[in-house]
Design a protein around this motif. Structure first.
Motif, short mmCIF file in Angstrom:
data_model
loop_
_atom_site.label_atom_id
_atom_site.label_comp_id
_atom_site.label_asym_id
_atom_site.label_seq_id
_atom_site.Cartn_x
_atom_site.Cartn_y
_atom_site.Cartn_z
N GLY A 12 0.80 -1.22 0.00
CA GLY A 12 0.00 0.00 0.00
C GLY A 12 0.83 1.27 0.00
N THR A 13 2.01 1.21 0.61
CA THR A 13 2.88 2.38 0.67
C THR A 13 3.72 2.55 -0.59
N LEU A 14 4.24 1.45 -1.12
CA LEU A 14 5.24 1.52 -2.17
C LEU A 14 4.69 1.36 -3.58
N THR A 15 3.43 0.96 -3.71
CA THR A 15 2.84 0.77 -5.04
C THR A 15 1.45 1.37 -5.08
N ARG A 16 0.87 1.41 -6.28
CA ARG A 16 -0.51 1.86 -6.40
C ARG A 16 -1.48 0.69 -6.44
N ILE A 17 -0.97 -0.51 -6.18
CA ILE A 17 -1.84 -1.69 -6.14
C ILE A 17 -2.76 -1.59 -4.93
N PRO A 18 -4.08 -1.65 -5.12
CA PRO A 18 -4.99 -1.50 -3.98
C PRO A 18 -4.96 -2.72 -3.07
N LEU A 39 9.96 -7.48 -2.84
CA LEU A 39 8.90 -8.32 -3.41
C LEU A 39 7.79 -7.47 -4.00
N THR A 40 7.56 -6.28 -3.43
CA THR A 40 6.51 -5.42 -3.98
C THR A 40 6.89 -4.88 -5.35
N ALA A 41 8.19 -4.95 -5.68
CA ALA A 41 8.66 -4.43 -6.97
C ALA A 41 8.59 -5.46 -8.09
N LEU A 60 9.95 -1.59 -30.21
CA LEU A 60 10.09 -0.26 -29.61
C LEU A 60 11.52 0.23 -29.82
N ALA A 61 11.67 1.50 -30.16
CA ALA A 61 13.01 2.08 -30.23
C ALA A 61 13.63 2.06 -28.84
N PRO A 62 14.90 1.70 -28.73
CA PRO A 62 15.50 1.53 -27.40
C PRO A 62 15.35 2.73 -26.47
N LEU A 63 15.66 3.92 -26.96
CA LEU A 63 15.59 5.09 -26.07
C LEU A 63 14.14 5.40 -25.69
N ALA A 64 13.23 5.25 -26.64
CA ALA A 64 11.82 5.46 -26.33
C ALA A 64 11.38 4.44 -25.28
N MET A 65 11.83 3.21 -25.45
CA MET A 65 11.50 2.17 -24.47
C MET A 65 12.01 2.53 -23.09
N GLY A 66 13.25 3.06 -23.02
CA GLY A 66 13.82 3.43 -21.74
C GLY A 66 12.99 4.48 -21.02
N LEU A 67 12.53 5.46 -21.77
CA LEU A 67 11.70 6.51 -21.17
C LEU A 67 10.34 5.96 -20.74
N VAL A 68 9.77 5.10 -21.57
CA VAL A 68 8.49 4.49 -21.20
C VAL A 68 8.65 3.64 -19.94
N ALA A 69 9.75 2.90 -19.85
CA ALA A 69 9.99 2.04 -18.69
C ALA A 69 10.14 2.86 -17.42
N VAL A 70 10.88 3.96 -17.49
CA VAL A 70 11.04 4.82 -16.32
C VAL A 70 9.69 5.43 -15.93
N GLY A 71 8.90 5.82 -16.95
CA GLY A 71 7.57 6.33 -16.67
C GLY A 71 6.67 5.29 -16.03
N PHE A 72 6.80 4.05 -16.47
CA PHE A 72 6.02 2.96 -15.89
C PHE A 72 6.39 2.74 -14.44
N LEU A 73 7.69 2.75 -14.15
CA LEU A 73 8.14 2.59 -12.76
C LEU A 73 7.60 3.72 -11.88
N ALA A 74 7.65 4.94 -12.41
CA ALA A 74 7.15 6.08 -11.65
C ALA A 74 5.65 5.96 -11.41
N TRP A 75 4.92 5.56 -12.44
CA TRP A 75 3.46 5.44 -12.31
C TRP A 75 3.08 4.38 -11.28
N LEU A 76 3.75 3.21 -11.34
CA LEU A 76 3.37 2.11 -10.45
C LEU A 76 3.73 2.42 -9.00
#
Length: 252
Positions: A12-18, A39-41, A60-76
């Motif tokens: 509950g603290t480290l993720t947006r998983i309800p 484990l929450t990661a 996916l283009a590598p650099l675009a993928m990298g930015l998407v991945a960082v955004g995904f980590l931030a969102w989650l």
């Protein structure tokens, strides 16, 4: 101490998983929650691994993928760790006075120093993830780095590291993890990096990555204790991001 309560607190603290709120939050429960942080990661690590694999397959283009991945980590993570990094850097650069630094960190606004820190860290993480597309086990390496970065929370909450203020997340979890537990959590997750880096052959960067990340993490904690008096929730977020950026930079 309750394992279900610790797990709910960690997720509950480290993720947006309800999840259902924990029934009891005491120091033993908080300490176990920080030990369970890697484990929450796992969902985040799986998503990043999938993105790296899609880039390897040419989707996916590598650099675009990298930015998407960082955004995904931030969102989650609900931007929890990046926000902590920004606030910590702003606080440390705003003043040499402890009270003033903590006041700036509590305000939650991003100043120039915090913005620069975010740009640099996000950029390095994205470029490093892009570089992992050339590695045979790039998806596994990326996932291992994400999981290992969360072990920084167990290390940062080890006994002997005080809270900088009497309230907030830092006060709840500071000093709650036994040193042996913190060491075992870090070594267990670091082992994932070593396996992924060394299976295809000797890789000096992969071999040194966990050790260098631990040195960087220790540096953050030393500065936080000297300048702020200990850790806060923001400092814990900064610990995660610094650990992740060093891990990725080394393995890339």
């Amino acid at each position: 101490m309750s394992l279900p309560d610790s797990w709910r607190l960690a997720v509950g603290t480290l993720t947006r998983i309800p999840v259902k709120p924990p029934e009891t939050i005491d120091r033993p429960t908080a300490g176990l929650a920080m030990a369970l942080a890697p484990l929450t990661a796992v969902p985040a690590a799986g998503g990043v691994a999938l993105l790296v694999w899609l880039s390897q397959e040419g989707h996916l283009a590598p650099l675009a993928m990298g930015l998407v991945a960082v955004g995904f980590l931030a969102w989650l993570s609900r931007l929890l760790h990046l926000d902590g990094l920004s606030d910590t850097v702003d606080g440390l650069t705003a003043s040499t006075d402890r009270a003033r630094s903590l006041e700036v960190m509590r305000s939650g606004t991003a100043g120039p120093a915090g913005v620069v820190a975010l740009v640099v860290v996000i950029g390095i993480q994205a470029v490093s993830l892009a570089a992992l597309t050339t590695h045979d086990l790039g998806p596994l390496l990326a996932a291992a780095c994400v999981v290992t970065s969360r072990s920084a929370l167990a290390v940062a909450c080890v006994r002997g590291v005080p809270a900088a203020r009497p309230d907030g997340l830092g006060a709840t979890v500071a000093g709650t993890v036994h040193p042996v537990t913190a060491l075992l959590v870090f070594l267990a997750t670091a082992g994932l990096v070593w396996v992924a880096a060394l299976l295809p052959g000797f890789d000096l960067g992969g071999l040194l990555a966990p050790a260098l990340a631990l040195v960087a993490l220790a540096g953050v904690l030393v500065v936080a204790r000297r300048r702020l008096g200990g850790v806060t929730g923001d400092v814990l977020g900064a610990c995660v991001e610094v650990t992740l950026v060093v891990l990725l930079l080394c393995v890339a």
